[in-house]
Motif scaffolding. Structure first.
Motif, PDB file in Angstrom:
ATOM      1  N   THR A  25       0.523  -0.876   1.617  1.00 42.56           N
ATOM      2  CA  THR A  25      -0.491  -1.930   1.617  1.00 42.56           C
ATOM      3  C   THR A  25      -1.687  -1.666   0.703  1.00 42.56           C
ATOM      4  OG1 THR A  25      -1.622  -0.970   3.530  1.00 42.56           O
ATOM      5  CG2 THR A  25       0.091  -2.611   3.976  1.00 42.56           C
ATOM      6  N   GLN A  26      -1.930  -0.426   0.357  1.00 40.40           N
ATOM      7  CA  GLN A  26      -3.108  -0.100  -0.448  1.00 40.40           C
ATOM      8  C   GLN A  26      -2.760  -0.097  -1.933  1.00 40.40           C
ATOM      9  OE1 GLN A  26      -6.228   0.345   0.869  1.00 40.40           O
ATOM     10  NE2 GLN A  26      -5.233  -0.215   2.796  1.00 40.40           N
ATOM     11  N   PRO A  27      -3.689  -0.477  -2.792  1.00 47.96           N
ATOM     12  CA  PRO A  27      -3.422  -0.390  -4.232  1.00 47.96           C
ATOM     13  C   PRO A  27      -3.299   1.075  -4.662  1.00 47.96           C
ATOM     14  CG  PRO A  27      -5.668  -1.178  -3.826  1.00 47.96           C
ATOM     15  CD  PRO A  27      -5.000  -1.055  -2.498  1.00 47.96           C
ATOM     16  N   LYS A  28      -2.496   1.276  -5.668  1.00 50.44           N
ATOM     17  CA  LYS A  28      -2.226   2.624  -6.170  1.00 50.44           C
ATOM     18  C   LYS A  28      -3.517   3.357  -6.524  1.00 50.44           C
ATOM     19  CE  LYS A  28       0.062   4.796 -10.056  1.00 50.44           C
ATOM     20  NZ  LYS A  28       0.943   4.628 -11.187  1.00 50.44           N
ATOM     21  N   GLU A  29      -4.466   2.664  -7.093  1.00 46.10           N
ATOM     22  CA  GLU A  29      -5.725   3.290  -7.519  1.00 46.10           C
ATOM     23  C   GLU A  29      -6.491   3.859  -6.323  1.00 46.10           C
ATOM     24  OE1 GLU A  29      -4.825   0.041  -8.335  1.00 46.10           O
ATOM     25  OE2 GLU A  29      -3.968   0.742 -10.234  1.00 46.10           O
ATOM     26  N   LYS A  30      -6.432   3.174  -5.190  1.00 40.45           N
ATOM     27  CA  LYS A  30      -7.123   3.651  -3.993  1.00 40.45           C
ATOM     28  C   LYS A  30      -6.428   4.874  -3.396  1.00 40.45           C
ATOM     29  CE  LYS A  30      -9.143   2.031   0.308  1.00 40.45           C
ATOM     30  NZ  LYS A  30      -9.314   0.897   1.201  1.00 40.45           N
ATOM     31  N   LEU A  31      -5.122   4.951  -3.560  1.00 38.74           N
ATOM     32  CA  LEU A  31      -4.354   6.077  -3.031  1.00 38.74           C
ATOM     33  C   LEU A  31      -4.478   7.325  -3.893  1.00 38.74           C
ATOM     34  CD1 LEU A  31      -1.057   4.231  -2.086  1.00 38.74           C
ATOM     35  CD2 LEU A  31      -2.838   5.016  -0.520  1.00 38.74           C
TER      36      LEU A  31
END
Length: 121
Positions: A25-31
């Motif tokens: 659910t989270q964008p790759k950049e946030k992960l």
């Protein structure tokens, strides 16, 4: 032993449901901050990994609770083991520690052994 297997199934399911939901659910950049490995993979692959973790988490619990297609519970444990083998290979190639992958592999292996073998559902 059956209670022990249920506890393992619950712990693995909770951990992988949380981790998989975050990846799906989270964008790759946030992960990328807490999980720098995501920078080495396309966003779709990270989402796919999350989806497989969610499916495995549900597979560890739902078939056993409902009594429907209970063979899926040990198969889900095998699937989590496969995910951990692949993650361990990735981390080993990067020179990163992979002890967590080994521990989870062993725990998933215990669930698979128990549910395929002497303690079926």
């Amino acid at each position: 032993m059956n209670v022990f297997l249920w506890i393992l199934q619950g712990l693995l399911a909770a951990a992988f449901l949380a981790a998989g939901t975050m990846k799906a659910t989270q964008p790759k950049e946030k992960l990328a901050g807490p999980m720098p490995w995501v920078n080495d993979f396309p966003a779709a692959t990270v989402k796919f990994i999350g989806a497989t973790q969610i499916a495995a988490a549900l597979g560890l619990i739902l078939p056993a609770v409902t009594g429907i297609a209970v063979i899926l519970t040990p198969l889900a444990a095998v699937g989590l083991g496969l995910i951990m083998v692949l993650a361990g290979i990735y981390h080993a190639r990067k020179g990163e520690p992979f002890i967590v992958n080994i521990v989870i592999l062993v725990l998933a292996g215990v669930v698979a052994w128990g549910r395929f073998g002497p303690y079926p559902l």
